[in-house]
Scaffold this motif. Structure first.
Motif, PDB file in Angstrom:
ATOM      1  N   UNK A   1      -5.170   5.035   0.516  1.00  0.00           N
ATOM      2  CA  UNK A   1      -6.493   4.674   1.065  1.00  0.00           C
ATOM      3  C   UNK A   1      -6.991   5.737   2.039  1.00  0.00           C
ATOM      4  N   UNK A   2      -6.062   6.529   2.576  1.00  0.00           N
ATOM      5  CA  UNK A   2      -6.432   7.564   3.564  1.00  0.00           C
ATOM      6  C   UNK A   2      -6.435   8.951   2.920  1.00  0.00           C
TER       7      UNK A   2
ATOM      8  N   UNK B   1      -1.309   1.676  11.878  1.00  0.00           N
ATOM      9  CA  UNK B   1      -2.084   2.912  11.680  1.00  0.00           C
ATOM     10  C   UNK B   1      -1.281   3.928  10.875  1.00  0.00           C
ATOM     11  N   UNK B   2       0.034   3.996  11.126  1.00  0.00           N
ATOM     12  CA  UNK B   2       0.859   4.968  10.393  1.00  0.00           C
ATOM     13  C   UNK B   2       0.876   4.622   8.898  1.00  0.00           C
ATOM     14  N   UNK B   3       0.991   3.321   8.588  1.00  0.00           N
ATOM     15  CA  UNK B   3       1.029   2.915   7.174  1.00  0.00           C
ATOM     16  C   UNK B   3      -0.297   3.256   6.500  1.00  0.00           C
ATOM     17  N   UNK B   4      -1.393   3.010   7.197  1.00  0.00           N
ATOM     18  CA  UNK B   4      -2.700   3.347   6.618  1.00  0.00           C
ATOM     19  C   UNK B   4      -2.805   4.856   6.356  1.00  0.00           C
ATOM     20  N   UNK B   5      -2.418   5.669   7.358  1.00  0.00           N
ATOM     21  CA  UNK B   5      -2.565   7.129   7.203  1.00  0.00           C
ATOM     22  C   UNK B   5      -1.683   7.680   6.082  1.00  0.00           C
ATOM     23  N   UNK B   6      -0.555   7.010   5.809  1.00  0.00           N
ATOM     24  CA  UNK B   6       0.329   7.481   4.737  1.00  0.00           C
ATOM     25  C   UNK B   6      -0.061   6.911   3.373  1.00  0.00           C
ATOM     26  N   UNK B   7      -0.996   5.977   3.364  1.00  0.00           N
ATOM     27  CA  UNK B   7      -1.351   5.334   2.090  1.00  0.00           C
ATOM     28  C   UNK B   7      -2.417   6.142   1.358  1.00  0.00           C
TER      29      UNK B   7
ATOM     30  N   UNK C   1       0.809  -1.225   0.000  1.00  0.00           N
ATOM     31  CA  UNK C   1       0.000   0.000   0.000  1.00  0.00           C
ATOM     32  C   UNK C   1       0.844   1.278   0.000  1.00  0.00           C
ATOM     33  N   UNK C   2       2.202   1.144   0.169  1.00  0.00           N
ATOM     34  CA  UNK C   2       3.065   2.335   0.102  1.00  0.00           C
ATOM     35  C   UNK C   2       4.061   2.233  -1.054  1.00  0.00           C
ATOM     36  N   UNK C   3       3.745   1.368  -2.021  1.00  0.00           N
ATOM     37  CA  UNK C   3       4.632   1.160  -3.172  1.00  0.00           C
ATOM     38  C   UNK C   3       4.923   2.494  -3.859  1.00  0.00           C
ATOM     39  N   UNK C   4       6.201   2.740  -4.131  1.00  0.00           N
ATOM     40  CA  UNK C   4       6.569   3.956  -4.870  1.00  0.00           C
ATOM     41  C   UNK C   4       6.695   5.194  -3.996  1.00  0.00           C
ATOM     42  N   UNK C   5       6.426   5.066  -2.697  1.00  0.00           N
ATOM     43  CA  UNK C   5       6.514   6.255  -1.835  1.00  0.00           C
ATOM     44  C   UNK C   5       7.859   6.284  -1.103  1.00  0.00           C
ATOM     45  N   UNK C   6       8.295   7.504  -0.798  1.00  0.00           N
ATOM     46  CA  UNK C   6       9.520   7.715  -0.023  1.00  0.00           C
ATOM     47  C   UNK C   6       9.108   8.308   1.321  1.00  0.00           C
TER      48      UNK C   6
ATOM     49  N   UNK D   1       4.264  19.718  -5.977  1.00  0.00           N
ATOM     50  CA  UNK D   1       2.852  19.734  -6.383  1.00  0.00           C
ATOM     51  C   UNK D   1       2.144  18.390  -6.374  1.00  0.00           C
ATOM     52  N   UNK D   2       2.717  17.398  -5.650  1.00  0.00           N
ATOM     53  CA  UNK D   2       2.078  16.069  -5.643  1.00  0.00           C
ATOM     54  C   UNK D   2       1.451  15.720  -4.298  1.00  0.00           C
ATOM     55  N   UNK D   3       1.395  16.704  -3.388  1.00  0.00           N
ATOM     56  CA  UNK D   3       0.850  16.451  -2.051  1.00  0.00           C
ATOM     57  C   UNK D   3       1.837  15.714  -1.167  1.00  0.00           C
ATOM     58  N   UNK D   4       1.325  15.190  -0.058  1.00  0.00           N
ATOM     59  CA  UNK D   4       2.193  14.477   0.880  1.00  0.00           C
ATOM     60  C   UNK D   4       1.431  14.169   2.156  1.00  0.00           C
ATOM     61  N   UNK D   5       2.094  13.436   3.040  1.00  0.00           N
ATOM     62  CA  UNK D   5       1.422  13.039   4.281  1.00  0.00           C
ATOM     63  C   UNK D   5       2.388  13.133   5.462  1.00  0.00           C
ATOM     64  N   UNK D   6       1.967  13.856   6.491  1.00  0.00           N
ATOM     65  CA  UNK D   6       2.729  13.926   7.744  1.00  0.00           C
ATOM     66  C   UNK D   6       1.937  13.170   8.803  1.00  0.00           C
ATOM     67  N   UNK D   7       2.647  12.354   9.588  1.00  0.00           N
ATOM     68  CA  UNK D   7       2.006  11.696  10.730  1.00  0.00           C
ATOM     69  C   UNK D   7       2.808  12.047  11.977  1.00  0.00           C
TER      70      UNK D   7
END
Ligand SMILES: NC(=O)c1ccc[n+]([C@@H]2O[C@H](COP(=O)([O-])OP(=O)(O)OC[C@H]3O[C@@H](n4cnc5c(N)ncnc54)[C@H](O)[C@@H]3O)[C@@H](O)[C@H]2O)c1
Length: 248
Positions: A231-232, A223-229, A4-9, A130-136
């Motif tokens: 799907x969230x 939970x962290x993986x879900x919030x960064x995916x 679910x986090x394929x391709x993310x850094x 310009x591609x967004x991002x996720x902070x947890x």
């Protein structure tokens, strides 16, 4: 099936041990490229080689160290998608009148100022891409349901939760999401002993958790993986209590 986090850094601060190591391991399993950012070099480096992650020595209370992690992410991986602000500290559970200036300053520097630097450094980069991002933010149940003995730790986590939500609103237009995870006391991670104060307090504390145990690195990591995916992708500004019902 792709992770679910394929391709993310992702950057995981304090990833050398405890919850951070669990988060780094889960992110790798889910296909992310992970940078462990920790100020204890030998432990961070060892965890990184074990998990096949990148390691960057970093003190999260230093602006220049944040600039350096971003440089590594950009040069080595060509981008950045997720930041898990997990590194944290506390003083040993004690009467509030006994807390020293040093206890207070260290707690706020590691638990709150680090968030200020992470956003100051990384948000402009994400906006430009310009591609967004996720902070947890790995906050704590202490930030939403405080108890005596850890007053200024609790307050630092409340500040972390509030700052994270505030940024969720401010940067929603850039599709940069900010969410909090609030774990209940951990099952034997580095800080657990300091929160409990004395080992004999463990049984009494666990009795206040409806599910009867502390939180594991795996609980927090899931939970962290879900919030960064992706799907969230419509979730921002929320607090996820990983607490077996403690905050109900
Ligand atoms: N353990 C618990 O009971 C518990 C409960 C709720 C929330 N939390 C929060 O979870 C997070 C992790 O806790 P843990 O118990 O896994 O801790 P830990 O001590 O096991 O791990 C923390 C990691 O952060 C690193 N670190 C500390 N200060 C740093 C700094 N200035 N710069 C870079 N790295 C630094 C340490 O070297 C260590 O590898 C913290 O934010 C903590 O407040 C912990």
């Amino acid at each position: 099936m792709p992770g679910r986090l394929e391709g993310k850094v992702a950057i995981v601060t304090g990833g050398g041990g405890g919850f951070g190591k669990g988060i780094a391991a889960k992110f790798v399993e889910e296909g992310a490229k992970v940078i462990i950012a920790d100020f204890v070099e030998d432990v961070g480096q060892k965890t990184a080689s074990e998990l096949k992650c990148e390691f960057v020595r970093c003190d999260v209370t230093k602006r220049e160290d944040w600039q350096n992690i971003l440089k590594v992410a950009d040069e080595k991986f060509g981008g950045l998608d997720c930041v898990v602000n997990n590194a944290g500290t506390t003083y040993r559970n004690k009467p509030t009148g006994d807390v020293t200036d040093e206890d207070f300053d260290k707690t706020f520097a590691v638990n709150v100022k680090s968030l200020f630097y992470s956003a100051h450094t990384i948000v402009p980069y994400l906006q430009k891409k310009g591609k967004g991002g996720s902070f947890v933010t790995i906050a704590s149940t202490a930030g939403i349901r405080p108890r005596g003995g850890l007053t200024w730790y609790n307050a630092s986590k409340a500040a972390a939760i509030n700052g994270t939500k505030s940024m969720a609103v401010e940067y929603a237009k850039d599709n940069i999401r900010f969410n909090n995870i609030c774990p209940v006391v951990g099952l034997g991670t580095g800080l657990t002993d300091l929160f409990l104060g004395k080992p004999e307090n463990e049984k009494t504390f666990m009795a206040t958790v409806p599910m009867g145990r502390g939180s594991s690195p795996r609980d927090v990591a899931n939970s962290a993986a879900f919030l960064c995916s992706d799907e969230a992708d419509f979730l921002t500004g929320i607090d996820v209590p990983v607490d077996g019902g403690r905050c109900v």
